[in-house]
Design an enzyme around this catalytic site. Structure first.
Site, PDB file in Angstrom:
ATOM      1  N   GLY A 138      30.754  -3.907  17.565  1.00 55.68           N
ATOM      2  CA  GLY A 138      30.252  -4.127  19.077  1.00 55.68           C
ATOM      3  C   GLY A 138      28.809  -3.677  19.062  1.00 55.68           C
ATOM      4  O   GLY A 138      28.139  -2.937  18.386  1.00 55.68           O
ATOM      5  N   ARG A 149      25.125  -1.668  26.795  1.00 56.46           N
ATOM      6  CA  ARG A 149      24.659  -0.590  28.021  1.00 56.46           C
ATOM      7  C   ARG A 149      24.073   0.751  27.575  1.00 56.46           C
ATOM      8  O   ARG A 149      23.632   1.700  28.281  1.00 56.46           O
ATOM      9  CB  ARG A 149      25.857  -0.124  28.764  1.00 56.46           C
ATOM     10  CG  ARG A 149      26.298  -1.410  29.743  1.00 56.46           C
ATOM     11  CD  ARG A 149      27.687  -1.094  30.281  1.00 56.46           C
ATOM     12  NE  ARG A 149      28.610  -1.496  29.291  1.00 56.46           N
ATOM     13  CZ  ARG A 149      29.942  -0.954  29.399  1.00 56.46           C
ATOM     14  NH1 ARG A 149      30.391  -0.653  30.459  1.00 56.46           N
ATOM     15  NH2 ARG A 149      30.758  -1.415  28.449  1.00 56.46           N
ATOM     16  N   THR A 170      38.925  -7.543  19.654  1.00 61.59           N
ATOM     17  CA  THR A 170      39.349  -6.601  18.750  1.00 61.59           C
ATOM     18  C   THR A 170      40.340  -7.163  17.648  1.00 61.59           C
ATOM     19  O   THR A 170      40.479  -6.305  16.730  1.00 61.59           O
ATOM     20  CB  THR A 170      40.024  -5.383  19.732  1.00 61.59           C
ATOM     21  OG1 THR A 170      40.816  -6.106  20.671  1.00 61.59           O
ATOM     22  CG2 THR A 170      39.072  -4.615  20.394  1.00 61.59           C
ATOM     23  N   ARG A 226      10.890  29.828   7.569  1.00 64.37           N
ATOM     24  CA  ARG A 226      10.861  28.521   7.105  1.00 64.37           C
ATOM     25  C   ARG A 226      11.660  28.403   5.836  1.00 64.37           C
ATOM     26  O   ARG A 226      12.024  29.431   5.270  1.00 64.37           O
ATOM     27  CB  ARG A 226       9.603  28.014   6.835  1.00 64.37           C
ATOM     28  CG  ARG A 226       8.491  27.490   8.444  1.00 64.37           C
ATOM     29  CD  ARG A 226       7.443  27.176   8.184  1.00 64.37           C
ATOM     30  NE  ARG A 226       7.124  26.103   7.170  1.00 64.37           N
ATOM     31  CZ  ARG A 226       6.180  26.001   6.334  1.00 64.37           C
ATOM     32  NH1 ARG A 226       5.054  26.674   6.443  1.00 64.37           N
ATOM     33  NH2 ARG A 226       6.145  24.746   5.674  1.00 64.37           N
ATOM     34  N   ALA A 244      -0.794  43.597  10.447  1.00 64.43           N
ATOM     35  CA  ALA A 244      -1.119  42.336  11.312  1.00 64.43           C
ATOM     36  C   ALA A 244      -2.081  41.456  10.830  1.00 64.43           C
ATOM     37  O   ALA A 244      -3.114  41.970  10.305  1.00 64.43           O
ATOM     38  CB  ALA A 244      -1.377  42.796  12.699  1.00 64.43           C
ATOM     39  N   ASN A 280      -2.163  30.542   0.000  1.00 65.65           N
ATOM     40  CA  ASN A 280      -1.198  30.044  -0.897  1.00 65.65           C
ATOM     41  C   ASN A 280      -1.783  28.411  -1.425  1.00 65.65           C
ATOM     42  O   ASN A 280      -1.378  28.174  -2.482  1.00 65.65           O
ATOM     43  CB  ASN A 280       0.195  30.001  -0.564  1.00 65.65           C
ATOM     44  CG  ASN A 280       0.377  29.130   0.679  1.00 65.65           C
ATOM     45  OD1 ASN A 280      -0.320  29.080   1.343  1.00 65.65           O
ATOM     46  ND2 ASN A 280       1.594  28.402   0.790  1.00 65.65           N
TER      47      ASN A 280
HETATM   48  C1  UD1 Z   1      39.658  -2.251  24.392  1.00 59.80           C
HETATM   49  C2  UD1 Z   1      41.128  -2.729  24.657  1.00 59.80           C
HETATM   50  C3  UD1 Z   1      41.739  -1.888  25.773  1.00 59.80           C
HETATM   51  C4  UD1 Z   1      41.563  -0.433  25.833  1.00 59.80           C
HETATM   52  C5  UD1 Z   1      40.038  -0.409  25.472  1.00 59.80           C
HETATM   53  C6  UD1 Z   1      39.853   1.341  25.483  1.00 59.80           C
HETATM   54  C7  UD1 Z   1      41.480  -4.881  23.691  1.00 59.80           C
HETATM   55  C8  UD1 Z   1      41.835  -6.276  23.805  1.00 59.80           C
HETATM   56  N1  UD1 Z   1      41.374  -3.853  24.780  1.00 59.80           N
HETATM   57  O1  UD1 Z   1      38.953  -2.743  25.527  1.00 59.80           O
HETATM   58  O2  UD1 Z   1      43.186  -2.204  25.997  1.00 59.80           O
HETATM   59  O3  UD1 Z   1      41.875   0.146  27.045  1.00 59.80           O
HETATM   60  O4  UD1 Z   1      39.699  -0.981  24.434  1.00 59.80           O
HETATM   61  O5  UD1 Z   1      38.452   1.692  25.418  1.00 59.80           O
HETATM   62  O6  UD1 Z   1      41.655  -4.407  22.389  1.00 59.80           O
HETATM   63  N2  UD1 Z   1      35.016  -4.285  18.619  1.00 59.80           N
HETATM   64  C9  UD1 Z   1      34.560  -4.919  17.412  1.00 59.80           C
HETATM   65  N3  UD1 Z   1      34.568  -6.279  17.381  1.00 59.80           N
HETATM   66  C10 UD1 Z   1      34.980  -7.089  18.282  1.00 59.80           C
HETATM   67  C11 UD1 Z   1      35.028  -6.486  19.468  1.00 59.80           C
HETATM   68  C12 UD1 Z   1      35.165  -5.112  19.515  1.00 59.80           C
HETATM   69  O7  UD1 Z   1      34.228  -4.263  16.267  1.00 59.80           O
HETATM   70  O8  UD1 Z   1      34.940  -8.359  18.402  1.00 59.80           O
HETATM   71  C13 UD1 Z   1      34.960  -2.827  18.735  1.00 59.80           C
HETATM   72  C14 UD1 Z   1      33.727  -2.462  19.595  1.00 59.80           C
HETATM   73  O9  UD1 Z   1      32.664  -2.058  19.040  1.00 59.80           O
HETATM   74  C15 UD1 Z   1      34.535  -1.039  20.025  1.00 59.80           C
HETATM   75  C16 UD1 Z   1      35.892  -1.333  19.961  1.00 59.80           C
HETATM   76  O10 UD1 Z   1      36.207  -2.516  19.099  1.00 59.80           O
HETATM   77  O11 UD1 Z   1      34.318   0.147  19.281  1.00 59.80           O
HETATM   78  C17 UD1 Z   1      36.671  -1.671  21.465  1.00 59.80           C
HETATM   79  O12 UD1 Z   1      35.991  -2.846  21.991  1.00 59.80           O
HETATM   80  P1  UD1 Z   1      35.545  -3.114  23.439  1.00 59.80           P
HETATM   81  O13 UD1 Z   1      34.952  -4.216  23.609  1.00 59.80           O
HETATM   82  O14 UD1 Z   1      34.874  -1.725  23.859  1.00 59.80           O
HETATM   83  O15 UD1 Z   1      37.168  -3.152  23.972  1.00 59.80           O
HETATM   84  P2  UD1 Z   1      37.313  -2.904  25.573  1.00 59.80           P
HETATM   85  O16 UD1 Z   1      37.375  -4.402  26.075  1.00 59.80           O
HETATM   86  O17 UD1 Z   1      36.960  -1.972  26.211  1.00 59.80           O
END
Ligand code: UD1
Ligand code: CA
Length: 453
Positions: free
Chosen positions: A11, A15, A79, A331, A378, A384
């Site tokens: 991801g 933010r 995910t 150091r 002192a 060096n």
């Molecule tokens: C996800 C869960 C949600 C849970 C929440 C907890 C799903 C659909 N939802 O939501 O139920 O309550 O986490 O924080 O799983 N990521 C990838 N590739 C992607 C999408 C995400 O690697 O295509 C990674 C993100 O970088 C992150 C993690 O997966 O580390 C979670 O992704 P995020 O988009 O934050 O999930 P949420 O929508 O918050």
């Protein structure tokens, strides 16, 4: 059980408002993803797969290690899609444990519990009851309290939004089912994503048991989406460290004002005043006192030593019963033998200071071998560096270096010898002698000051 871990870290983390990929933002000086990887390692899995996408190169470069399999997810389609990218490399897995790269406080014991409970046949979920589950997927149970599905915030009905049991996202998939389940996910939902969470309903439909475990606290499964949450994680981590230190026998003037960024090994009856920062590998033996506002990095402090306020130590070894500071800077390569004293505004580097020797005020001692019971006055400087090369200064046992001496290295001051105050020492001084190298003083009697015209 053949266990594979898949860590999701593709991801963007918009933010964070950062050019650094989110999972590289540090908690206690270590990238969040680094904490998660270490936690995974503690489970001794068959393989650890890390799914990367945004900032992939940077992430891989920073954390690369032989036991990690980096998996590319070119587009972040959800995910479920992310875990699916790792599937080709999980052959033989009996369980696939899914972790998030931005949830760094997770405890090994919690994962062990989840993993054991789910085994190779069941689907394991880590859920948590929350005061405010806004944003989290909700765990939907039937009248008999059996888990039926996970519904995402954006897809939930008003009744489902009232559910307080949230999905942490941490999940244990039965290896034998993972491919079929992930292959049948659809993206017909509010976010147009392939949700990993949809495997719960699939498991229920196939009568695969769903096991639920809970973390020891809500904080343990907190993620960081922005820098405010990152700061909360940092404080939580530090609070844990402080608790560990106090439990081990360390008195902290204020548990909220000490920071541990690395591995700190402690003895007993150590006292640490406020605003002390420990970085890297630090080891502190019994009865050490550390006063306020010290930074101690990759150093070893032996029993009974006293580090006074505002001192900075880096790759230094402090022997037993030494005194350092206030305002000292040790150091890399500084090594103090038992009972040595380094006072205010003294900088040392690659310097062995022998037993009972003292450098009490305003000095620079670099590339130096100092014997035992030496007194360095002192304002002493070891010169060096000639602009190209570094040279060594040797000061033998019981020598006395007069105030404001410049020791032009390479040079040796022999045992029990003295250098006169204000001397520039360019030649070796034999043992048991006095070296004076300064212009003789003349007094002009009756001399008149110039008058203003
Ligand atoms: C996800 C869960 C949600 C849970 C929440 C907890 C799903 C659909 N939802 O939501 O139920 O309550 O986490 O924080 O799983 N990521 C990838 N590739 C992607 C999408 C995400 O690697 O295509 C990674 C993100 O970088 C992150 C993690 O997966 O580390 C979670 O992704 P995020 O988009 O934050 O999930 P949420 O929508 O918050
Ligand atoms: Ca999230």
């Amino acid at each position: 059980m053949n266990l594979h871990v898949v860590i999701l870290a593709a991801g963007q983390g918009t933010r964070m408002r950062s050019s650094l990929p989110k999972v590289l933002h540090p908690v206690a000086g270590k990238p969040m993803l680094g904490h998660v990887i270490d936690c995974a390692r503690a489970l001794s899995p068959e393989r650890i797969h890390v799914v990367i996408g945004h900032g992939a190169e940077q992430v891989q470069q920073q954390l690369d290690a032989a036991d990690l399999n980096w998996v590319m997810q070119h587009e972040q389609l959800g995910t479920g899609h992310a875990v699916a990218q790792a599937l080709p490399d999980t052959a033989g897995a009996e369980q696939i444990l899914v972790l998030y790269g931005d949830v760094p406080l997770l405890q090994v014991a919690t994962l062990e519990h989840l993993s054991r409970q789910a085994g190779a046949q069941a689907l394991g979920l880590l859920t948590v009851n929350m005061q405010d589950p806004t944003g989290y997927g909700r765990i939907v149970r039937d009248a008999a309290e059996r888990v039926m599905a996970i519904v995402e915030q954006k897809d939930a009905s008003p009744e489902q939004l009232l559910i307080n049991e949230g999905n942490t996202g941490i999940m244990a998939l039965p290896g034998g089912r993972a491919a079929a389940w992930l292959g049948s996910l659809s993206n017909q939902n509010a976010q147009g994503e392939y949700y990993l969470t949809d495997v719960v309903a699939l498991a229920v439909a196939e009568a695969v048991p769903v096991e639920v475990a809970q973390p020891t606290s809500e904080q343990e499964v907190m993620g960081a989406n922005n820098r405010v949450q990152l700061a909360v994680l940092e404080r939580e981590y530090q609070a844990r460290q402080a608790l560990r230190l106090m439990t081990a026998g360390v008195t902290l003037a204020d548990p909220a004002r000490v920071d541990v960024r690395g591995e700190l090994v402690v003895g007993r009856d150590i006292s640490v005043d406020i605003n002390v920062v420990f970085e890297g590998k630090v080891s502190i033996a019994d009865n050490v006192i550390i006063e306020a506002n010290c930074v101690i990095r990759d150093s070893v402090i032996a029993a009974g030593s006293h580090i006074k306020a505002f001192s900075h130590l880096e790759q230094a070894q402090v022997g037993e019963d030494c005194e350092v500071g206030p305002y000292a800077r040790l150091r890399p390569g500084t090594c103090l033998a038992r009972g040595a004293k380094i006072g205010n505004f003294v900088e040392t580097k690659k310097a062995n200071i022998g037993e009972g020797s003292k450098v009490n005020h305003l000095s620079y001692i670099g590339d130096a071998e100092v014997g035992s019971n030496v007194n360095i006055g002192a304002g002493t400087i070891t010169c060096n560096y000639d602009g190209v090369n570094k040279h060594k200064t040797r000061i033998e046992d019981a020598a006395f270096i007069g105030t404001n001496s410049a020791l032009v290295a390479p040079v040796t001051v022999g045992a029990r010898s003295t250098t006169a105050a204000g001397s520039t020492i360019t030649m070796d001084v034999p043992a048991d002698s006095l070296a004076v190298s300064r212009a003789r003083q003349r007094n002009i009697s009756g001399w008149k000051r110039p008058q203003k015209k």
